[in-house]
Write a protein that holds these residues in place. Structure first.
Motif, PDB file in Angstrom:
ATOM      1  N   MET A 131       0.820  -1.208   0.000  1.00  0.00           N
ATOM      2  CA  MET A 131       0.000   0.000   0.000  1.00  0.00           C
ATOM      3  C   MET A 131       0.856   1.262   0.000  1.00  0.00           C
ATOM      4  O   MET A 131       2.008   1.249   0.422  1.00  0.00           O
ATOM      5  CB  MET A 131      -0.903   0.036   1.249  1.00  0.00           C
ATOM      6  CG  MET A 131      -2.023  -0.975   1.246  1.00  0.00           C
ATOM      7  SD  MET A 131      -2.999  -0.889   2.778  1.00  0.00           S
ATOM      8  CE  MET A 131      -3.823   0.700   2.529  1.00  0.00           C
ATOM      9  N   LEU A 165      -1.542   6.705   2.399  1.00  0.00           N
ATOM     10  CA  LEU A 165      -2.922   6.203   2.337  1.00  0.00           C
ATOM     11  C   LEU A 165      -3.227   5.316   3.537  1.00  0.00           C
ATOM     12  O   LEU A 165      -4.291   5.421   4.156  1.00  0.00           O
ATOM     13  CB  LEU A 165      -3.117   5.412   1.041  1.00  0.00           C
ATOM     14  CG  LEU A 165      -4.469   4.714   0.860  1.00  0.00           C
ATOM     15  CD1 LEU A 165      -5.587   5.733   0.782  1.00  0.00           C
ATOM     16  CD2 LEU A 165      -4.451   3.852  -0.393  1.00  0.00           C
ATOM     17  N   GLY A 175     -15.038   3.040  -4.726  1.00  0.00           N
ATOM     18  CA  GLY A 175     -13.694   3.353  -5.195  1.00  0.00           C
ATOM     19  C   GLY A 175     -13.103   2.197  -5.976  1.00  0.00           C
ATOM     20  O   GLY A 175     -11.907   2.170  -6.260  1.00  0.00           O
ATOM     21  N   THR A 201     -10.719   0.686  -3.687  1.00  0.00           N
ATOM     22  CA  THR A 201      -9.996   1.675  -2.891  1.00  0.00           C
ATOM     23  C   THR A 201     -10.918   2.171  -1.786  1.00  0.00           C
ATOM     24  O   THR A 201     -12.042   2.599  -2.063  1.00  0.00           O
ATOM     25  CB  THR A 201      -9.547   2.864  -3.765  1.00  0.00           C
ATOM     26  OG1 THR A 201      -8.658   2.381  -4.770  1.00  0.00           O
ATOM     27  CG2 THR A 201      -8.839   3.914  -2.930  1.00  0.00           C
ATOM     28  N   ASN A 216     -10.207  10.641  -2.050  1.00  0.00           N
ATOM     29  CA  ASN A 216      -9.076  11.563  -2.126  1.00  0.00           C
ATOM     30  C   ASN A 216      -9.312  12.840  -1.339  1.00  0.00           C
ATOM     31  O   ASN A 216      -8.379  13.487  -0.879  1.00  0.00           O
ATOM     32  CB  ASN A 216      -8.774  11.917  -3.587  1.00  0.00           C
ATOM     33  CG  ASN A 216      -8.152  10.760  -4.333  1.00  0.00           C
ATOM     34  OD1 ASN A 216      -7.661   9.816  -3.724  1.00  0.00           O
ATOM     35  ND2 ASN A 216      -8.190  10.827  -5.655  1.00  0.00           N
ATOM     36  N   LYS A 220      -2.547   8.648  -3.838  1.00  0.00           N
ATOM     37  CA  LYS A 220      -2.610   7.557  -4.808  1.00  0.00           C
ATOM     38  C   LYS A 220      -2.257   6.230  -4.169  1.00  0.00           C
ATOM     39  O   LYS A 220      -1.436   6.159  -3.267  1.00  0.00           O
ATOM     40  CB  LYS A 220      -1.635   7.824  -5.970  1.00  0.00           C
ATOM     41  CG  LYS A 220      -1.981   9.061  -6.788  1.00  0.00           C
ATOM     42  CD  LYS A 220      -1.000   9.232  -7.927  1.00  0.00           C
ATOM     43  CE  LYS A 220      -1.331  10.459  -8.766  1.00  0.00           C
ATOM     44  NZ  LYS A 220      -0.371  10.648  -9.879  1.00  0.00           N
ATOM     45  N   HIS A 221      -2.915   5.187  -4.676  1.00  0.00           N
ATOM     46  CA  HIS A 221      -2.553   3.834  -4.247  1.00  0.00           C
ATOM     47  C   HIS A 221      -1.534   3.302  -5.247  1.00  0.00           C
ATOM     48  O   HIS A 221      -1.846   3.106  -6.422  1.00  0.00           O
ATOM     49  CB  HIS A 221      -3.785   2.936  -4.215  1.00  0.00           C
ATOM     50  CG  HIS A 221      -3.469   1.529  -3.821  1.00  0.00           C
ATOM     51  ND1 HIS A 221      -3.430   1.117  -2.516  1.00  0.00           N
ATOM     52  CD2 HIS A 221      -3.144   0.443  -4.564  1.00  0.00           C
ATOM     53  CE1 HIS A 221      -3.117  -0.165  -2.462  1.00  0.00           C
ATOM     54  NE2 HIS A 221      -2.946  -0.587  -3.694  1.00  0.00           N
ATOM     55  N   GLU A 275       0.370   0.792  -7.189  1.00  0.00           N
ATOM     56  CA  GLU A 275       0.321  -0.609  -7.568  1.00  0.00           C
ATOM     57  C   GLU A 275       1.717  -1.027  -7.999  1.00  0.00           C
ATOM     58  O   GLU A 275       2.271  -0.496  -8.969  1.00  0.00           O
ATOM     59  CB  GLU A 275      -0.677  -0.811  -8.719  1.00  0.00           C
ATOM     60  CG  GLU A 275      -0.892  -2.263  -9.101  1.00  0.00           C
ATOM     61  CD  GLU A 275      -1.735  -3.018  -8.084  1.00  0.00           C
ATOM     62  OE1 GLU A 275      -1.758  -4.267  -8.160  1.00  0.00           O
ATOM     63  OE2 GLU A 275      -2.357  -2.389  -7.235  1.00  0.00           O
ATOM     64  N   GLU A 290     -17.070   0.287  -0.159  1.00  0.00           N
ATOM     65  CA  GLU A 290     -15.877  -0.332   0.425  1.00  0.00           C
ATOM     66  C   GLU A 290     -15.952  -0.343   1.947  1.00  0.00           C
ATOM     67  O   GLU A 290     -15.545  -1.302   2.607  1.00  0.00           O
ATOM     68  CB  GLU A 290     -14.621   0.397  -0.040  1.00  0.00           C
ATOM     69  CG  GLU A 290     -14.082  -0.057  -1.397  1.00  0.00           C
ATOM     70  CD  GLU A 290     -14.951   0.339  -2.569  1.00  0.00           C
ATOM     71  OE1 GLU A 290     -14.836  -0.275  -3.636  1.00  0.00           O
ATOM     72  OE2 GLU A 290     -15.765   1.273  -2.411  1.00  0.00           O
ATOM     73  N   ARG A 307     -12.768  -7.602  -4.140  1.00  0.00           N
ATOM     74  CA  ARG A 307     -11.984  -6.556  -3.481  1.00  0.00           C
ATOM     75  C   ARG A 307     -10.988  -7.180  -2.508  1.00  0.00           C
ATOM     76  O   ARG A 307     -10.858  -6.746  -1.372  1.00  0.00           O
ATOM     77  CB  ARG A 307     -12.918  -5.576  -2.768  1.00  0.00           C
ATOM     78  CG  ARG A 307     -13.610  -4.610  -3.740  1.00  0.00           C
ATOM     79  CD  ARG A 307     -14.800  -3.928  -3.102  1.00  0.00           C
ATOM     80  NE  ARG A 307     -15.343  -2.880  -3.953  1.00  0.00           N
ATOM     81  CZ  ARG A 307     -16.146  -3.105  -4.995  1.00  0.00           C
ATOM     82  NH1 ARG A 307     -16.497  -4.334  -5.314  1.00  0.00           N
ATOM     83  NH2 ARG A 307     -16.601  -2.090  -5.712  1.00  0.00           N
ATOM     84  N   LYS A 318      -7.873  -7.007  -2.208  1.00  0.00           N
ATOM     85  CA  LYS A 318      -6.763  -6.207  -1.709  1.00  0.00           C
ATOM     86  C   LYS A 318      -7.126  -5.420  -0.443  1.00  0.00           C
ATOM     87  O   LYS A 318      -6.256  -4.805   0.177  1.00  0.00           O
ATOM     88  CB  LYS A 318      -6.245  -5.261  -2.792  1.00  0.00           C
ATOM     89  CG  LYS A 318      -7.178  -4.126  -3.182  1.00  0.00           C
ATOM     90  CD  LYS A 318      -6.528  -3.268  -4.261  1.00  0.00           C
ATOM     91  CE  LYS A 318      -7.412  -2.097  -4.656  1.00  0.00           C
ATOM     92  NZ  LYS A 318      -6.792  -1.261  -5.695  1.00  0.00           N
ATOM     93  N   LEU A 319      -8.407  -5.457  -0.054  1.00  0.00           N
ATOM     94  CA  LEU A 319      -8.832  -4.805   1.183  1.00  0.00           C
ATOM     95  C   LEU A 319      -8.703  -5.724   2.400  1.00  0.00           C
ATOM     96  O   LEU A 319      -9.211  -5.407   3.477  1.00  0.00           O
ATOM     97  CB  LEU A 319     -10.284  -4.328   1.056  1.00  0.00           C
ATOM     98  CG  LEU A 319     -10.537  -3.196   0.051  1.00  0.00           C
ATOM     99  CD1 LEU A 319     -12.025  -2.905  -0.049  1.00  0.00           C
ATOM    100  CD2 LEU A 319      -9.778  -1.940   0.445  1.00  0.00           C
TER     101      LEU A 319
END
Length: 429
Positions: free
Chosen positions: A122, A126, A232, A235, A239, A245-246, A248, A373, A399, A401-402
């Motif tokens: 990450m 953020l 998002g 995400t 913002n 920014k995330h 990657e 999210e 999702r 990655k959460l």
């Protein structure tokens, strides 16, 4: 050259051509039904990957299921549970999978990779900005959830107190091991009831709440595709006018990096267990906190962050369907779900899950999160069955990655629920 060209064309499952995949499947199933499937990971992995791939294809291609019910993940979980419950898969095979998931720690291995890789991958700013706002979203989901189920329970004659204590609290309690088991002991002591009896009352609520949470996750993903302002797309944090920014990580795959990621993930898991000897918090929560602190203060060289992230991606892409098979076989009690299917009970469980979505979505939005999210992580990942439910919910909502935030809900949120349950028992008894 001709055979190579044919191999590279046509429909594929897990990146394999149909003939090759069928050969792999036949060998694996033959070993299973002949009773010669090896014990341990060498036997569990192929049978779980094959079953997961097949059910994943079915779920992702079936109308309504693929659009509204989460697609492959929900079919994998419940399809696998049905295979074992009704004897469609040899009992010995089921035992191999259960042992691999529990005694041999495959679930922990998977979650360790996801937590370490997703946090280290990450954007640091953020992570810091999102974390300080997350607990209010959890509390919002819990308060609205318990308030709604109590109100509806009172209206339909089930009883507000009974609905909150026996349905709302267990569902929002952080799963089985870190939630229902300690809750049953707390309830048993306060109400002078055998904890085993309390657990038998809570398990159907957990099982049905977990099932509804998975379905709800798929529906929220569908809503996000229609109402794009609510999501998002994986995400969590808006913002708010700032350039956050995330990042990657797109570095070229390096085999040594994968090894570094494997070692880091398992070491952080071990570190969490060491801390749990001295701090009365679940080892997963301590692992999350440790990785987040190290990421937050920025002392990990980028090379190691890349390795952890690439290992996380490798595990997620290749072993998620297999893990969902394990969840279905080892952790999903189909009979408990079926036995609890009364209109009154289903209504109260549904209200609990919906309350978690509304509360966490609204409060999360106030604190700068995308509502969908926030509802998925701070809401549904409180209402599911802990670590296993987190994987299923995030997979159904696409999702994954959460996962760090989902694990915060299941572990730290679960610990909060134990404290809240103790307070509620003092109020109600």
């Amino acid at each position: 050259m001709t055979s190579i060209a044919k191999e590279e064309q046509g429909y594929r499952i897990m990146g394999m051509s149909i003939p090759i995949f069928l050969c792999v499947t036949l060998v694996t199933l033959a070993a299973s039904f002949m009773g010669v499937l090896p014990k341990g990971m060498i036997g569990a992995i192929p049978i779980m990957m094959v079953i997961g791939a097949i059910f994943n294809e079915i779920g992702n291609k079936t109308p309504i299921i693929k659009d509204y019910l989460g697609g492959g993940p929900i079919v994998i979980i419940f399809g696998s549970a049905i295979l074992v419950t009704y004897g469609l898969l040899p009992e010995k095979t089921g035992e191999i999978v259960i042992s691999f998931m529990k005694a041999e720690g495959f679930l922990s291995f998977y979650i360790a990779a996801l937590i370490t890789g997703s946090i280290l991958g990450m954007d640091r700013k953020l992570l810091i900005k999102a974390s300080v706002r997350y607990l209010p979203a959890i509390i919002g989901g819990v308060m609205v959830s318990l308030g709604l189920v109590g109100m509806v329970g009172g209206m339909i004659g089930y009883g507000a107190k009974k609905a909150i204590l026996y349905i709302g609290v267990p569902i929002m309690g952080g799963g089985m091991g870190a939630g229902a088991v300690p809750l049953s002991k707390i309830f048993g002591e306060a109400l002078a009831v055998d904890p085993k009896e309390m657990l038998s009352v809570m398990i159907p609520a957990l099982a049905l709440g977990n099932a509804i949470s998975i379905v709800a996750a798929g529906i929220l993903d569908k809503i996000g595709k229609v109402k794009k302002g609510l999501t998002g797309n994986g995400t969590l944090l808006k913002n708010d006018g700032e350039e956050v920014k995330h990042e990657e990580i797109t570095d070229k795959i390096d085999y040594k990096n994968l090894g570094i990621g494997l070692l880091l993930a398992t070491t952080f898991f071990v570190w969490g267990n060491i801390l749990a000897k001295f701090i009365p918090i679940h080892s997963y929560a301590l692992m999350i906190i440790s990785v987040a602190i190290i990421k937050g203060i920025g002392i990990v060289p980028r090379k190691y962050e890349v390795g952890a992230f690439q290992w996380f991606r490798f595990i997620m892409v290749n072993l998620t369907p297999a893990l969902l098979v394990g969840i279905g076989i080892a952790y999903t009690d189909i009979q408990s779900v079926i036995d609890s299917f009364t209109i009154q009970y289903i209504l109260l469980v549904t209200v609990t899950v919906v309350g978690s979505i509304i509360g966490s979505g609204v409060v999360g939005s106030i604190f700068g999160f995308y509502p969908i999210e926030s509802a998925i992580t701070a809401g549904l990942c409180m209402a599911n069955m802990g670590g296993t439910g987190d994987v299923a919910v995030l997979s159904a909502s696409k999702r994954m990655k959460l996962m760090p935030f989902a694990q915060i809900s299941s572990r730290i949120g679960g610990a909060f629920m134990l404290i809240l349950a103790t307070a509620l028992l003092k109020i109600f008894t």
